[in-house]
Design an enzyme around this catalytic site. Structure first.
Site, PDB file in Angstrom:
ATOM      1  NE  ARG A 100      -5.997   0.399  -2.203  1.00  0.00           N
ATOM      2  CZ  ARG A 100      -5.597   0.429  -3.489  1.00  0.00           C
ATOM      3  NH1 ARG A 100      -5.517   1.566  -4.138  1.00  0.00           N
ATOM      4  NH2 ARG A 100      -5.261  -0.688  -4.102  1.00  0.00           N
ATOM      5  CG  HIS A 113      -2.082  -1.028   0.922  1.00  0.00           C
ATOM      6  ND1 HIS A 113      -2.018  -2.320   1.374  1.00  0.00           N
ATOM      7  CD2 HIS A 113      -3.208  -0.944   0.169  1.00  0.00           C
ATOM      8  CE1 HIS A 113      -3.089  -2.975   0.953  1.00  0.00           C
ATOM      9  NE2 HIS A 113      -3.825  -2.167   0.223  1.00  0.00           N
ATOM     10  CB  CYS A 152     -10.164  -2.079  -8.330  1.00  0.00           C
ATOM     11  SG  CYS A 152     -10.375  -3.216  -6.962  1.00  0.00           S
ATOM     12  NE  ARG A 206     -10.761  -1.441  -0.027  1.00  0.00           N
ATOM     13  CZ  ARG A 206      -9.516  -1.735  -0.390  1.00  0.00           C
ATOM     14  NH1 ARG A 206      -9.293  -2.652  -1.306  1.00  0.00           N
ATOM     15  NH2 ARG A 206      -8.500  -1.110   0.146  1.00  0.00           N
ATOM     16  CD  GLU A 224      -9.545  -7.855  -1.523  1.00  0.00           C
ATOM     17  OE1 GLU A 224      -8.541  -7.282  -1.975  1.00  0.00           O
ATOM     18  OE2 GLU A 224     -10.275  -7.352  -0.644  1.00  0.00           O
ATOM     19  CG  ASN A 239      -2.954  -4.968  -5.886  1.00  0.00           C
ATOM     20  OD1 ASN A 239      -2.536  -5.103  -7.030  1.00  0.00           O
ATOM     21  ND2 ASN A 239      -3.427  -3.833  -5.434  1.00  0.00           N
ATOM     22  CG  ASP A 240      -5.139  -8.369  -0.915  1.00  0.00           C
ATOM     23  OD1 ASP A 240      -4.040  -8.577  -0.374  1.00  0.00           O
ATOM     24  OD2 ASP A 240      -5.862  -7.399  -0.646  1.00  0.00           O
ATOM     25  NE  ARG A 243      -0.791  -5.948  -1.359  1.00  0.00           N
ATOM     26  CZ  ARG A 243      -2.007  -5.413  -1.483  1.00  0.00           C
ATOM     27  NH1 ARG A 243      -3.091  -6.138  -1.206  1.00  0.00           N
ATOM     28  NH2 ARG A 243      -2.179  -4.187  -1.874  1.00  0.00           N
TER      29      ARG A 243
HETATM   30  C1  PEP Z   1      -6.298  -5.527  -4.338  1.00  0.00           C
HETATM   31  O1  PEP Z   1      -6.105  -6.324  -3.422  1.00  0.00           O
HETATM   32  O2  PEP Z   1      -5.992  -5.755  -5.528  1.00  0.00           O
HETATM   33  C2  PEP Z   1      -6.913  -4.210  -4.056  1.00  0.00           C
HETATM   34  C3  PEP Z   1      -7.290  -3.406  -5.027  1.00  0.00           C
HETATM   35  O3  PEP Z   1      -7.033  -3.848  -2.769  1.00  0.00           O
HETATM   36  P1  PEP Z   1      -5.795  -3.389  -1.866  1.00  0.00           P
HETATM   37  O4  PEP Z   1      -4.610  -3.172  -2.783  1.00  0.00           O
HETATM   38  O5  PEP Z   1      -6.197  -2.133  -1.185  1.00  0.00           O
HETATM   39  O6  PEP Z   1      -5.595  -4.530  -0.941  1.00  0.00           O
HETATM   40 MG    MG Z   2      -6.982  -5.999  -1.495  1.00  0.00          MG
END
Ligand code: PEP
Ligand code: MG
Length: 575
Positions: free
Chosen positions: A290, A183, A495, A326, A424, A447-448, A458
């Site tokens: 976020r 993040h 996203c 979210r 996710e 991402n997750d 990550r």
């Molecule tokens: C993700 O996990 O891809 C996502 C968009 O949420 P975050 O990066 O805030 O975990």
């Molecule tokens: Mg996420």
């Protein structure tokens, strides 16, 4: 030195070495006494070194006398009585922050009432020292105090540290550790700050104030470059700026594929301040707000009125464009001290997001109420993060219904809004057809989803190789989610960061996504790639890559195809 470039851009600047370790920051629940002693000692060291630099600068710019004012603060930071009182507080079981506040309050009170004008002014110095120590304890880089542009070098940075930085001064970020989809990097990307991560030995080789060239595309770092190297990189930077300027044409052009498919191109944001920049870059709304950053900016959870103000303000500024809010995704690498989540062995597998919110319904209800009330101001939708089971989704939905009943009973105006969820967690991707029965839309958090598919944190550079969103398994998962969603007639957006990877965009289009939500600086590029996508061709590529074995195979195939297409376009341009 070479690392992994994760945010594009070239910076040439002096370094600011940031020494506070992220693991020790933001602790409002006291750690053990030993840890608190170490935190405090380090905060004193950091504060002193910051002050020494400022004093030197003032001496150079304005002479010895002017620097005297701050030299008093340095003396306080060496004063046995002052430091001893704080250490005593820590030994008595207080956290460092509480001990600093108590001692500073005592000193400030003394100076405020002293019958001497000169000493009375020391009251302000004490408040200044308190702020500096608390910032140092919370890992905030005091870059404003330096008053100059820098490249920040650190072992790692937390999201709140990046958010707390005076971004106008920060021309680049170099991290010894870090993860491409952490993040902190997501925030840096939205601020267009070039970043390189995974720089082994960085903190041993920099001491601060050396001139550095960094290239966020290639991951190269040159310390104390020659004049010739600096000239070369300035030219490269100018070329990069020209390329970016060319993309501006796409800000106004509709994101429609060559065969006429309209794809929504939205922005990921974490604050109201980003609304104007997202519109200026061609964002058609917000695909992911976020909300964690909002919570991080307060000393306690923001009230429903405060949240209502923020959500309604963004919705109004968007002028009817969609805003997907979210709900709180705390945990993982996002620490919010006052929520009291205890440190965990595996925070990304732990007490995070909806798991925390369902256990804290009072807090969750405040956010839901604020979102429902703000819906009057525009096209607001709500989305739950980290759903792993149907039961969690239904419980979250039931809370929304209950809050609606409460608002209706109290005659508080609100609106019915679409309810969506992040996809996710692998359990959801695999059972997407079941989840699709209970929501109005899906948004895929790649991402997750990637980190959980490969069981690879990550933020951990040692396993970064595994976290590759070109891998066919991720593509197969998203394809499956899109098929399930289509069968139920609900829309899917992407996203996560993979949504803005230029080579992958045609594949998402081929899968049938309705929109992509991306970082603000990449909006023009994403619009351009959508405009250049031919869905039939992308479908053939998708079919080919879904049966491949590795991320490298997929990346190679897509690179070759891009080159072939570019060559064919040049050829047809010549005819
Ligand atoms: C993700 O996990 O891809 C996502 C968009 O949420 P975050 O990066 O805030 O975990
Ligand atoms: Mg996420």
């Amino acid at each position: 030195m070479i690392g992994t470039g994760v945010v594009d851009g070239i910076a040439i600047q002096k370094t600011f070495v940031f020494v506070t370790k992220p693991g020790e920051t933001g602790a409002s629940v006291p750690l053990g006494m030993k840890e608190e002693q170490v935190r405090f000692a380090e905060a004193v060291c950091l504060s002193k070194s910051q002050l020494e630099k400022i004093v030197d600068k003032i001496k150079r710019d304005a002479g010895e006398e002017a620097a005297g004012i701050l030299e008093y603060q340095l003396l306080i930071l060496e004063d046995d009585d002052f430091l001893g009182k704080i250490r005593g507080g820590i030994e008595a079981g207080r956290g460092s922050e509480a001990a600093v506040r108590a001692t500073c309050a005592e000193y400030a009170e003394f100076f405020r009432h002293v019958d001497n004008d000169y000493l009375k002014q020391r009251y302000i110095d004490i408040l200044d020292i308190q702020k500096r120590l608390l910032d140092a304890l919370n890992g905030r880089a005091d870059i404003t105090a330096l008053g100059r542009e820098v490249i920040v070098a650190a072992s790692d940075l937390t999201p709140s540290q990046v958010a707390g930085m005076e971004s106008a001064w920060v021309k680049g970020i170099l991290l010894e550790n870090g993860g491409a989809s952490s993040h902190s990097i997501i925030l840096a990307r939205s601020l267009s700050i070039p970043c390189i991560i995974g720089l082994n030995g960085l903190m041993d080789s920099l001491h601060g104030d050396e001139t550095v060239i960094m290239d966020g595309t290639t991951g190269e770092v040159l310390v104390e470059p020659s004049d010739e190297q600096a000239r070369c990189y300035r030219e490269k930077r100018a070329a990069h700026e020209r390329d970016k300027a060319r993309l501006r044409d796409y800000i106004k052009r509709e994101p429609v594929t060559l065969d006429g498919r309209r794809i929504g191109v939205y922005a990921n944001i974490s604050s109201a301040a980003e609304t104007a920049p997202l519109l200026a870059h061609g964002g058609e709304g917000v695909g992911l707000l976020r909300t964690e950053l909002l919570y991080m900016n307060f000393e306690e959870a923001p009230s429903r009125e405060t949240q209502y103000g923020v959500y309604a303000g963004i919705a109004k500024a968007l002028g009817g464009r969609p805003l997907v809010v979210r709900t709180l995704d705390v945990g993982g690498d996002k620490h919010i001290g006052y929520l009291g989540i205890e440190p965990e062995e595996n925070p990304f597998l732990g007490y995070r997001a909806i798991r925390y919110c369902l256990d804290h319904p009072a807090l969750f209800r405040e956010q839901i109420a604020a979102i429902l009330m703000a819906a009057d101001a525009g096209d607001i939708r709500v989305m739950f993060p980290m759903i792993a089971t149907v039961d969690e989704l239904l419980r979250a939905r039931e809370i929304v219904e209950d809050v609606k009943r409460e608002l209706a009973a109290r005659d508080v105006p609100f609106r019915e809004i679409p309810i969506g969820m992040m996809v996710e967690v692998p359990s959801v991707a695999l059972m997407a057809e079941t989840f699709a029965r209970y929501v109005d839309f899906f948004s895929v958090g790649t991402n997750d989803l990637t980190q959980y598919l490969f069981a690879a944190d990550r933020n951990n550079k040692k396993v970064a190789r595994l976290n590759n969103s070109f891998h066919p398994v991720l593509l197969r998962c998203v394809e499956h989610v899109c098929t399930a969603a289509r069968a139920r007639g609900i829309e899917v957006e992407i996203c996560g960061q993979a949504g803005e990877a230029p080579e992958l965009i045609p594949l998402w289009v081929a899968m049938g996504v309705s929109g992509l939500s991306v970082s603000i600086p990449t909006l023009p590029l994403v619009r351009k790639i959508v405009c250049e996508t031919d869905t039939a061709r992308a479908k053939r590529d998708l079919e080919a890559v879904l049966v491949m074995e590795s991320a490298e195979d997929v990346a190679r195939y897509l690179r070759e195809k891009t080159q072939e297409n570019q060559a064919a376009e040049q050829e047809s341009g010549r005819d």
